[in-house]
Motif scaffolding. Sequence first.
Motif, PDB file in Angstrom:
ATOM      1  N   LEU A 141       0.819  -1.212   0.000  1.00 23.34           N
ATOM      2  CA  LEU A 141       0.000   0.000   0.000  1.00 23.34           C
ATOM      3  C   LEU A 141       0.851   1.260   0.000  1.00 23.34           C
ATOM      4  N   ASN A 142       2.082   1.143   0.433  1.00 20.28           N
ATOM      5  CA  ASN A 142       2.986   2.293   0.374  1.00 20.28           C
ATOM      6  C   ASN A 142       3.259   2.712  -1.069  1.00 20.28           C
ATOM      7  N   GLN A 143       3.057   1.767  -1.993  1.00 15.56           N
ATOM      8  CA  GLN A 143       3.341   2.034  -3.401  1.00 15.56           C
ATOM      9  C   GLN A 143       2.105   2.487  -4.178  1.00 15.56           C
ATOM     10  N   GLY A 144       0.911   2.203  -3.632  1.00 14.01           N
ATOM     11  CA  GLY A 144      -0.313   2.551  -4.329  1.00 14.01           C
ATOM     12  C   GLY A 144      -1.426   1.590  -3.956  1.00 14.01           C
ATOM     13  N   PRO A 145      -2.592   1.696  -4.604  1.00  9.95           N
ATOM     14  CA  PRO A 145      -3.683   0.765  -4.320  1.00  9.95           C
ATOM     15  C   PRO A 145      -3.297  -0.668  -4.672  1.00  9.95           C
ATOM     16  N   VAL A 146      -3.975  -1.616  -4.023  1.00  6.62           N
ATOM     17  CA  VAL A 146      -3.658  -3.031  -4.215  1.00  6.62           C
ATOM     18  C   VAL A 146      -4.916  -3.789  -4.624  1.00  6.62           C
ATOM     19  N   VAL A 147      -4.786  -4.567  -5.682  1.00  2.21           N
ATOM     20  CA  VAL A 147      -5.861  -5.471  -6.109  1.00  2.21           C
ATOM     21  C   VAL A 147      -5.530  -6.847  -5.536  1.00  2.21           C
ATOM     22  N   VAL A 148      -6.387  -7.337  -4.655  1.00  2.00           N
ATOM     23  CA  VAL A 148      -6.187  -8.649  -4.031  1.00  2.00           C
ATOM     24  C   VAL A 148      -7.237  -9.602  -4.569  1.00  2.00           C
ATOM     25  N   THR A 149      -6.794 -10.657  -5.220  1.00  4.13           N
ATOM     26  CA  THR A 149      -7.739 -11.654  -5.728  1.00  4.13           C
ATOM     27  C   THR A 149      -7.453 -13.005  -5.092  1.00  4.13           C
ATOM     28  N   PHE A 150      -8.478 -13.625  -4.554  1.00  7.81           N
ATOM     29  CA  PHE A 150      -8.363 -14.959  -3.959  1.00  7.81           C
ATOM     30  C   PHE A 150      -8.784 -15.996  -4.991  1.00  7.81           C
ATOM     31  N   TYR A 151      -7.955 -17.017  -5.163  1.00  9.31           N
ATOM     32  CA  TYR A 151      -8.304 -18.086  -6.100  1.00  9.31           C
ATOM     33  C   TYR A 151      -8.094 -19.439  -5.417  1.00  9.31           C
ATOM     34  N   ARG A 152      -8.740 -20.468  -5.933  1.00  6.12           N
ATOM     35  CA  ARG A 152      -8.745 -21.765  -5.266  1.00  6.12           C
ATOM     36  C   ARG A 152      -7.418 -22.503  -5.375  1.00  6.12           C
ATOM     37  N   GLY A 153      -6.778 -22.436  -6.544  1.00  4.43           N
ATOM     38  CA  GLY A 153      -5.497 -23.114  -6.710  1.00  4.43           C
ATOM     39  C   GLY A 153      -5.169 -23.303  -8.175  1.00  4.43           C
ATOM     40  N   SER A 154      -3.928 -23.675  -8.441  1.00  2.00           N
ATOM     41  CA  SER A 154      -3.484 -23.842  -9.828  1.00  2.00           C
ATOM     42  C   SER A 154      -4.162 -25.022 -10.504  1.00  2.00           C
ATOM     43  N   TRP A 155      -4.768 -25.910  -9.722  1.00  2.00           N
ATOM     44  CA  TRP A 155      -5.476 -27.079 -10.246  1.00  2.00           C
ATOM     45  C   TRP A 155      -6.867 -26.713 -10.768  1.00  2.00           C
ATOM     46  N   CYS A 156      -7.334 -25.502 -10.463  1.00  2.00           N
ATOM     47  CA  CYS A 156      -8.690 -25.074 -10.839  1.00  2.00           C
ATOM     48  C   CYS A 156      -8.658 -24.420 -12.218  1.00  2.00           C
ATOM     49  N   VAL A 195      -2.157  -8.775  -6.568  1.00  2.00           N
ATOM     50  CA  VAL A 195      -1.730  -9.888  -5.726  1.00  2.00           C
ATOM     51  C   VAL A 195      -2.770 -11.004  -5.832  1.00  2.00           C
ATOM     52  N   ALA A 196      -2.320 -12.210  -6.141  1.00  2.00           N
ATOM     53  CA  ALA A 196      -3.215 -13.376  -6.202  1.00  2.00           C
ATOM     54  C   ALA A 196      -2.864 -14.316  -5.055  1.00  2.00           C
ATOM     55  N   ILE A 197      -3.867 -14.720  -4.286  1.00  2.00           N
ATOM     56  CA  ILE A 197      -3.647 -15.510  -3.083  1.00  2.00           C
ATOM     57  C   ILE A 197      -4.431 -16.814  -3.145  1.00  2.00           C
ATOM     58  N   SER A 198      -3.753 -17.935  -2.865  1.00  2.00           N
ATOM     59  CA  SER A 198      -4.417 -19.236  -2.761  1.00  2.00           C
ATOM     60  C   SER A 198      -3.847 -19.976  -1.559  1.00  2.00           C
ATOM     61  N   PRO A 199      -4.488 -21.085  -1.126  1.00  2.00           N
ATOM     62  CA  PRO A 199      -3.986 -21.836   0.026  1.00  2.00           C
ATOM     63  C   PRO A 199      -2.805 -22.755  -0.290  1.00  2.00           C
ATOM     64  N   ASN A 242       5.711 -16.986 -16.161  1.00  2.00           N
ATOM     65  CA  ASN A 242       4.866 -16.293 -17.122  1.00  2.00           C
ATOM     66  C   ASN A 242       3.933 -15.275 -16.470  1.00  2.00           C
ATOM     67  N   MET A 243       3.876 -15.294 -15.137  1.00  2.00           N
ATOM     68  CA  MET A 243       3.019 -14.361 -14.410  1.00  2.00           C
ATOM     69  C   MET A 243       3.876 -13.234 -13.850  1.00  2.00           C
ATOM     70  N   ASP A 244       3.471 -12.010 -14.118  1.00  2.00           N
ATOM     71  CA  ASP A 244       4.259 -10.866 -13.674  1.00  2.00           C
ATOM     72  C   ASP A 244       3.673 -10.184 -12.444  1.00  2.00           C
ATOM     73  N   PHE A 245       2.657 -10.800 -11.842  1.00  2.00           N
ATOM     74  CA  PHE A 245       2.112 -10.244 -10.613  1.00  2.00           C
ATOM     75  C   PHE A 245       2.508 -11.129  -9.434  1.00  2.00           C
ATOM     76  N   ILE A 246       2.122 -10.716  -8.249  1.00  2.00           N
ATOM     77  CA  ILE A 246       2.561 -11.389  -7.022  1.00  2.00           C
ATOM     78  C   ILE A 246       1.634 -12.547  -6.694  1.00  2.00           C
ATOM     79  N   ILE A 247       2.214 -13.720  -6.499  1.00  2.00           N
ATOM     80  CA  ILE A 247       1.475 -14.913  -6.088  1.00  2.00           C
ATOM     81  C   ILE A 247       1.849 -15.221  -4.645  1.00  2.00           C
ATOM     82  N   LEU A 248       0.854 -15.352  -3.766  1.00  2.00           N
ATOM     83  CA  LEU A 248       1.123 -15.606  -2.349  1.00  2.00           C
ATOM     84  C   LEU A 248       0.381 -16.838  -1.857  1.00  2.00           C
ATOM     85  N   SER A 249       0.942 -17.458  -0.812  1.00  2.00           N
ATOM     86  CA  SER A 249       0.380 -18.680  -0.238  1.00  2.00           C
ATOM     87  C   SER A 249      -0.270 -18.395   1.114  1.00  2.00           C
TER      88      SER A 249
END
Length: 216
Positions: free
Chosen positions: A68-83, A108-112, A126-133
Amino acid sequence: MKTLKEQTDAKIESGRKNNPEFMKGVDDIIKQAKAFEQGKDALKINTKAPEFNLPDPKGDQTSLSNLLNQGPVVVTFYRGSWCPYCNLQLRALQARLKDIYALGATLVAISPEVPDGSLTENDINNMDFIILSDQDAKVASSYGVAWKVPDFLMDHMRVDRNLDLKKINNGNGSVLPIPATFIIGQDGLVKWNYVNVDYRTRSEPEEIIEALKKLS
C-alpha cells in the motif's frame, strides 16, 4: 479476444456436455450456498482490509502494508493452480496487467497452496504479478471469503481428479477461498469488491480497471 466470461461460459458448457451429472450437482450446491448467503461476511466497501504477511513461491514474505505504500492493491483470492477457472482468470489478469500497473496499482493473487506449489515453475515465470500462499485459508477467512467445500465437490476432486488438497495446501484441504477480488486504497479501506460463491464466475479484468480509474 474473448472476455473472461465468454471463456468461463465455454468451460461450463463443455462440462455440461462431458459430465452433466457432476455439473448438475454443482448447480445444486451453488443454489444452496446462495440460499444460505455464503460470502455474506466478505469485506464490505469502506471497511478496513486486514493486514497480511504471506510467502511467495520462493518463500519471500510480502505484506499488504508495504504494498500500500506504493499505491492501491488489487487482491484476488483463487482456489489453486489445479482449478481451470482460476487459470482462466489469472491469464486474463496477466493480459491486462500493464493497464493495472499504469493506474499505479499492484496485483496480488492468493491461494492456500504451499509456497512451492502455487503454480508450476513455468507458469510462475509467465506471471508478472505477485502470487502468495495462504495456508489453511486464514487470510481468506479474515476477508470473509473462506468456504468449507461440500463433500460432493471434495469427493469429485479426490476421486475423479486425483487431487489431494491436504497435501497440496499442507493443511486443511476442505477449506478454500470463495473466488473474490478486492481493491484496497492506500488508506487501507476496501474501495471495490467482487464476491461470488459460484467458483465458475469471476470478475472481469475490465471491471477492475474501471474501478481503479475511479480511484485515480
